[in-house]
Design a protein around this motif. Structure first.
Motif, PDB file in Angstrom:
ATOM      1  N   ILE A 363       0.833  -1.206   0.000  1.00 52.85           N
ATOM      2  CA  ILE A 363       0.000   0.000   0.000  1.00 52.85           C
ATOM      3  C   ILE A 363       0.863   1.249   0.000  1.00 52.85           C
ATOM      4  N   SER A 364       0.482   2.207  -0.861  1.00 59.75           N
ATOM      5  CA  SER A 364       1.154   3.512  -0.902  1.00 59.75           C
ATOM      6  C   SER A 364       0.406   4.420   0.052  1.00 59.75           C
ATOM      7  N   LEU A 365       1.137   4.958   1.005  1.00 58.28           N
ATOM      8  CA  LEU A 365       0.491   5.661   2.112  1.00 58.28           C
ATOM      9  C   LEU A 365       1.278   6.923   2.435  1.00 58.28           C
ATOM     10  N   VAL A 366       0.565   8.032   2.539  1.00 57.73           N
ATOM     11  CA  VAL A 366       1.192   9.278   2.965  1.00 57.73           C
ATOM     12  C   VAL A 366       0.451   9.775   4.196  1.00 57.73           C
ATOM     13  N   SER A 367       1.172   9.998   5.274  1.00 54.04           N
ATOM     14  CA  SER A 367       0.568  10.539   6.491  1.00 54.04           C
ATOM     15  C   SER A 367       1.021  11.978   6.678  1.00 54.04           C
ATOM     16  N   PHE A 368       0.049  12.893   6.836  1.00 52.79           N
ATOM     17  CA  PHE A 368       0.371  14.311   7.032  1.00 52.79           C
ATOM     18  C   PHE A 368       0.275  14.668   8.509  1.00 52.79           C
ATOM     19  N   GLY A 390       5.700   3.125   0.753  1.00 49.74           N
ATOM     20  CA  GLY A 390       5.059   2.302  -0.270  1.00 49.74           C
ATOM     21  C   GLY A 390       5.150   2.860  -1.675  1.00 49.74           C
ATOM     22  N   PHE A 391       6.171   3.659  -1.948  1.00 46.64           N
ATOM     23  CA  PHE A 391       6.390   4.136  -3.316  1.00 46.64           C
ATOM     24  C   PHE A 391       7.718   3.572  -3.828  1.00 46.64           C
ATOM     25  N   SER A 392       7.830   3.474  -5.144  1.00 49.25           N
ATOM     26  CA  SER A 392       9.067   2.962  -5.738  1.00 49.25           C
ATOM     27  C   SER A 392      10.176   3.998  -5.573  1.00 49.25           C
ATOM     28  N   PRO A 393      11.441   3.561  -5.634  1.00 47.42           N
ATOM     29  CA  PRO A 393      12.561   4.529  -5.558  1.00 47.42           C
ATOM     30  C   PRO A 393      12.441   5.627  -6.611  1.00 47.42           C
TER      31      PRO A 393
ATOM     32  N   GLN B  54       8.903  -4.154 -13.967  1.00 47.34           N
ATOM     33  CA  GLN B  54       8.053  -3.886 -12.803  1.00 47.34           C
ATOM     34  C   GLN B  54       8.301  -4.939 -11.737  1.00 47.34           C
ATOM     35  N   PHE B  55       8.325  -6.181 -12.199  1.00 47.20           N
ATOM     36  CA  PHE B  55       8.517  -7.268 -11.256  1.00 47.20           C
ATOM     37  C   PHE B  55       9.895  -7.173 -10.602  1.00 47.20           C
ATOM     38  N   ALA B  56      10.892  -6.927 -11.450  1.00 43.85           N
ATOM     39  CA  ALA B  56      12.257  -6.865 -10.922  1.00 43.85           C
ATOM     40  C   ALA B  56      12.360  -5.778  -9.867  1.00 43.85           C
ATOM     41  N   LEU B  57      11.756  -4.643 -10.156  1.00 48.80           N
ATOM     42  CA  LEU B  57      11.818  -3.521  -9.244  1.00 48.80           C
ATOM     43  C   LEU B  57      11.150  -3.868  -7.914  1.00 48.80           C
ATOM     44  N   ARG B  58       9.964  -4.449  -8.006  1.00 48.82           N
ATOM     45  CA  ARG B  58       9.245  -4.802  -6.791  1.00 48.82           C
ATOM     46  C   ARG B  58      10.022  -5.843  -6.001  1.00 48.82           C
ATOM     47  N   PHE B  59      10.655  -6.761  -6.725  1.00 51.45           N
ATOM     48  CA  PHE B  59      11.391  -7.798  -6.043  1.00 51.45           C
ATOM     49  C   PHE B  59      12.571  -7.203  -5.291  1.00 51.45           C
ATOM     50  N   LEU B  60      13.220  -6.244  -5.963  1.00 53.20           N
ATOM     51  CA  LEU B  60      14.395  -5.648  -5.336  1.00 53.20           C
ATOM     52  C   LEU B  60      14.030  -4.782  -4.145  1.00 53.20           C
ATOM     53  N   THR B  61      12.884  -4.144  -4.188  1.00 56.24           N
ATOM     54  CA  THR B  61      12.588  -3.184  -3.122  1.00 56.24           C
ATOM     55  C   THR B  61      11.840  -3.787  -1.955  1.00 56.24           C
ATOM     56  N   PRO B  73       0.618  -6.779 -12.529  1.00 53.10           N
ATOM     57  CA  PRO B  73       0.948  -5.371 -12.706  1.00 53.10           C
ATOM     58  C   PRO B  73       0.063  -4.537 -11.778  1.00 53.10           C
ATOM     59  N   PRO B  74       0.559  -3.378 -11.370  1.00 59.48           N
ATOM     60  CA  PRO B  74      -0.247  -2.559 -10.462  1.00 59.48           C
ATOM     61  C   PRO B  74      -1.480  -2.024 -11.191  1.00 59.48           C
ATOM     62  N   PRO B  75      -2.545  -1.718 -10.461  1.00 62.34           N
ATOM     63  CA  PRO B  75      -3.711  -1.122 -11.116  1.00 62.34           C
ATOM     64  C   PRO B  75      -3.302   0.187 -11.799  1.00 62.34           C
ATOM     65  N   SER B  76      -4.032   0.561 -12.822  1.00 66.00           N
ATOM     66  CA  SER B  76      -3.640   1.724 -13.619  1.00 66.00           C
ATOM     67  C   SER B  76      -3.628   3.000 -12.784  1.00 66.00           C
ATOM     68  N   SER B  77      -4.361   2.982 -11.671  1.00 64.85           N
ATOM     69  CA  SER B  77      -4.427   4.185 -10.849  1.00 64.85           C
ATOM     70  C   SER B  77      -3.191   4.373  -9.969  1.00 64.85           C
ATOM     71  N   SER B  78      -2.434   3.293  -9.703  1.00 67.13           N
ATOM     72  CA  SER B  78      -1.343   3.445  -8.734  1.00 67.13           C
ATOM     73  C   SER B  78      -0.211   4.264  -9.330  1.00 67.13           C
ATOM     74  N   LEU B  79       0.618   4.796  -8.462  1.00 68.87           N
ATOM     75  CA  LEU B  79       1.579   5.812  -8.882  1.00 68.87           C
ATOM     76  C   LEU B  79       2.918   5.202  -9.292  1.00 68.87           C
ATOM     77  N   THR B  80       3.182   5.223 -10.589  1.00 70.66           N
ATOM     78  CA  THR B  80       4.464   4.795 -11.135  1.00 70.66           C
ATOM     79  C   THR B  80       5.009   5.946 -11.978  1.00 70.66           C
ATOM     80  N   VAL B  81       6.236   5.793 -12.448  1.00 67.06           N
ATOM     81  CA  VAL B  81       6.802   6.846 -13.284  1.00 67.06           C
ATOM     82  C   VAL B  81       5.943   7.053 -14.541  1.00 67.06           C
ATOM     83  N   ASP B  82       5.282   5.990 -14.980  1.00 66.01           N
ATOM     84  CA  ASP B  82       4.451   6.113 -16.185  1.00 66.01           C
ATOM     85  C   ASP B  82       3.116   6.791 -15.929  1.00 66.01           C
ATOM     86  N   THR B  83       2.676   6.773 -14.674  1.00 68.80           N
ATOM     87  CA  THR B  83       1.374   7.386 -14.388  1.00 68.80           C
ATOM     88  C   THR B  83       1.526   8.672 -13.577  1.00 68.80           C
TER      89      THR B  83
END
Lengths: 556, 556
Positions: A363-368, A390-393, B54-61, B73-83
């Protein structure tokens, strides 16, 4: 002394500049009958695009000068309401809107002409600004801030007599965490590392789960942090943010400024402003069917303006919903210290998600968090932080980049954010006085909330849920049809009509429910619980008298 | 003490949470070989959109947990560099970019392993952050700030021994200007009225023309003020802002974040970074022909990164150009106190336009000022203001609305902004020590600028204009072809290649010219003049040795 500087400067001007530039160009010599900004009340996004109104406006605001062609329309590039970024035009922020502008005007009138209104002071119940209404700051926090501002006195003997020993010690510790002890330098763009360590330790102590200082971004209050997340999440108006209704209008304002779409979910007033998962699902589906990609869910806990404190079970449901739908959970937890009922407790969403076994990848979570609220109420210091998990690098890098464009948040606010997450402890010299100050404020707030809630509930046509937490009551007013008609005739919303009448009659400033959003056809207002306790009886009697008179005037 | 709190909190965690949540979800237990944020060096906006990466990244982190479907794959709404909002991706801010991240890494290595590099400290010449390099704050300013932070000590007898009499008096005056003396309350969204009065009087005294406190908007440093104006001016990428090249990258970053177009105009290096009106006209026409509506002209005076101080005549030409073209003049005047040559003087654009007979209706003008620069260099306080003249009441109302969404700027910064515009005067107790501190800093900066300028000009292939003002030198490096090829091979810009080599060899951090913009095919870097004077000889010899070695290695 200031006055004399200004006067001297003005005299200097009169002797050194030509008559022409004074008469035709000086702001202070403008003969306009139009009041200078801020206008009161502001015209609702009026457009002055016709050549005639352009001319009228220019004529009213400045005299024509021989060197300008004041009849010609401005070039298309110049800034008018028609060429302004339309997102700015769309943005609204009721907490400092029309009613407040009227209040400032009345305050000025009272100053210039005491007795000109049926009250002798304006009571600002529109905004969670405790110290403006007489709440005193926590002594220990201010001692540390003062010492960090002027470290040169730290080893002077007089300082021992003026400051507590643990404040002196804490100031040294903080200075040691700042490279070169330079409180006047820009810090790391996330904030001073040592202060983030302290905050992370405070979060760990609060939640019982690890917190990483690299997840902390210190900000000038919570508002810039919210803007930053909205900026990251919003590509176009096809991106949606699920927001509670009623909501704190920072969210609607920020979404409008960033060009996204607010996807409303309604809190259930009948169940104490309950946040119901089926409602979230329903609104998410409705948004999807309109082509909106919902990116995020905003939850304000304790609630603003609604004052409810979420139950753990409810929070688990919210986390599960965000996980399933891939939504970023934006958790506004700035009122975490403001809980007034014994059967409710604050749980951070991070703690809830960790107890569910969900970690960074789930889960991606931001607490303010903010130094403006709690028992400290240090609004003017503009301190706060967001904890980002819960965000990628790659995304973290982008958040850092955006933070770095503004260099860093103010260092006093950073220091204060570390102090509220790590206050004096048992055994510290300040502990007893600190605890007494803290408990005094929180227990008084609790009593004030109850007294005002009871008062509202005793009035004809008003029902008011309990303020379990935060700093507000959000009573519902069942306005008579005649009042609604009168509001229509006055071209204003019925709740704004009520609030304006209340202000004019009592000097009490509250914010109409329409500024926060409400179920269509219902009317509310937000009133803080912040007037000092000795003023509460007068507030209650002024409110009661006004309300009775209003109902007598408009009863069907 | 902090350490023990953190340790206690961590112990608490270990005894109260399950092994599973610790091993699978805790940030501090992540076994990733990937360094935690910030990455160093950051990959240039790399995209990880394929399911595999995507998988590699998630695995590493993070480790997979039984409750998550890490292959999906993450839902289209989740925050990636592409979204992510692509405007954020586009934004760059070199002053805290890749080179600085490398410097922080080297600093950490030096700390953990002294002797691991051929230098013993990192010298941050990348940013105008004087106090981080040892500049001391002005005592009077800090005294007033400390007293306003903790007014409870104002009438204690020990305070007389610790603080100067005029600082105590000034603190009282300021507190009397704040409703309820509450320095912990949100203020008016433009800033405390009394402080704006003081600032307006300071502007009047500086310019000899009237200034109106209602034109002042106090902000958390100049950066948020610049963002606010960009937000108002930018509707789409068809709106353009004329910016100098080289420019301070806040402007390019802010324009990118708001989705506008930067319309470059080149400063003429051959004439000491001259700002030439025909160039402005040429670039304006070129932009127009591409369908861009140019809304505004940014002028930085004294220049950043270029250090030139504009002549009055030149400023008149700029004002005339803006008036003719209907452009909003955004005047970055934050270095107004930093002038180092006797034949140049700072003139505000407002003063220039008023001496030309142009008033509010003739030209829309915003002047930015900051407490971070000047002789005070109080970067960490995040104080500043913009003076906004020549806009209609409707636009002023919109500016106020946007300011109000963030409630107000920090009060310490507001107080400091009033102090720098109204410092001690002849006859005040602090006047002599204040003057000595101020003159000491400014004369030293002037000597440092000259020494560094001469040093750069003595090096093979380097030419460097004078720093007439501001805090920077922006030397041009004529890089040998072999160095350019080596940079190409290393997939980096030639100036970034040079700066990286300089950092690795000497610990000196400068910013590549490509971060500011430069005539294509030329290469520069920005170096502050801020190292303390006793360090300058070492800086010069380290720079000289490095440069000779570099040229020996790459000379054609």
């Amino acid at each position: 002394m200031r006055r004399s500087v200004a006067d001297k400067a003005r005299k200097l001007v009169k002797t050194t500049t030509s008559n022409r530039s004074l008469s035709s160009n000086s702001a202070s010599h403008r003969p306009s009958p139009l009041p200078r900004f801020p206008l009161s009340p502001p015209p609702a996004s009026s457009s002055n695009s016709s050549p005639l109104s352009q001319f009228a406006l220019r004529f009213l605001t400045s005299l024509p000068s021989p060197s300008s062609d004041s009849m010609a329309p401005p070039p298309s590039s110049s800034l008018t309401v028609d060429t302004l970024n339309p997102k700015v035009l769309k943005c609204e922020y009721a907490v400092r809107g029309e009613i407040v502008t009227l209040a400032q005007q009345l305050q000025q009138e009272l100053l210039e002409n005491p007795g000109s209104h049926p009250f002798h002071e304006i009571l600002y119940c529109n905004i969670g600004n405790p110290q403006s209404l007489g709440q005193q700051p926590i002594t220990f926090f201010r001692e540390v801030l003062a010492l960090c501002d002027h470290p040169a006195i730290l080893d002077k003997s007089e300082t021992q007599g003026l400051f507590s020993a643990d404040a002196i010690e804490r100031a040294w510790q903080i200075l040691d965490q700042i490279p070169g002890r330079a409180t006047g330098a820009y810090s790391h763009s996330q904030g001073i590392k040592g202060l983030r360590d302290t905050i992370a330790a405070g979060i760990e102590a609060r939640d019982g789960f690890p917190a990483d200082p690299n997840d902390i971004f210190l900000t000038d209050g919570a508002s810039p942090a919210v803007h930053m997340m909205m900026q990251l999440l919003t590509r176009s108006e096809e991106d949606g943010i699920l927001c509670p209704i009623p909501q704190y209008p920072l969210y609607s304002a920020s979404i409008a400024l960033h060009g996204g779409t607010l996807v409303p979910y309604y809190l259930n007033e009948a169940t104490g402003w309950g946040l119901e998962i089926p409602e979230l699902k329903k609104q998410l589906e409705a948004a999807k069917s309109k082509g909106i990609t919902v990116r995020s869910l905003v939850v304000i806990n304790p609630g603003n303006p609604t004052g409810q404190v979420l139950a753990e079970d409810n929070q688990r449901g919210i986390v599960e919903f965000c996980k399933e739908e891939g939504l970023v959970l934006l958790a506004d937890e700035v009122y975490q210290e403001n809980i007034y009922v014994p059967d409710k407790k604050f749980h951070s969403f991070k703690k809830i998600s960790r107890t569910m076994g969900y970690g960074d990848k789930d889960i991606s979570l931001v607490s303010f968090q903010s130094v403006s609220k709690g028992y400290y109420g240090e609004c003017g210091k503009r301190g706060g932080y967001m904890e980002v998990t819960g965000f990628s690098p790659e995304i973290r890098e982008q958040i850092y980049k955006v933070a770095s464009v503004n260099l860093c948040s103010n260092i006093s606010g950073q220091i204060l954010a570390s102090l509220v997450m790590s206050p004096p402890k048992v055994g510290d010299e300040s502990y007893e006085s600190y605890s007494a100050e803290k408990d005094g404020i929180l227990s008084s707030l609790s009593r004030r909330a109850k007294t005002l809630e009871d008062a509202f509930n005793s009035l004809e046509g008003i029902t008011c849920n309990k303020a379990e937490g935060a700093m507000y009551l959000f009573p519902s007013i069942h306005l008579p049809q005649k009042a609604i008609k009168a509001a229509e005739a006055a071209k204003t919303a019925p709740d704004a009509f009520y609030c304006r009448r209340l202000l004019n009659a009592t000097g009490i400033v509250v914010v109409p429910g329409s500024g926060f959003g409400q179920v269509p056809g219902t009317w509310h207002f937000r009133c803080t619980i912040l007037p000092q306790e000795d003023k509460i009886p007068a507030v209650v009697s002024r409110l009661t008298d006004f309300h009775k008179g209003f109902m007598d005037e408009f009863r069907n």
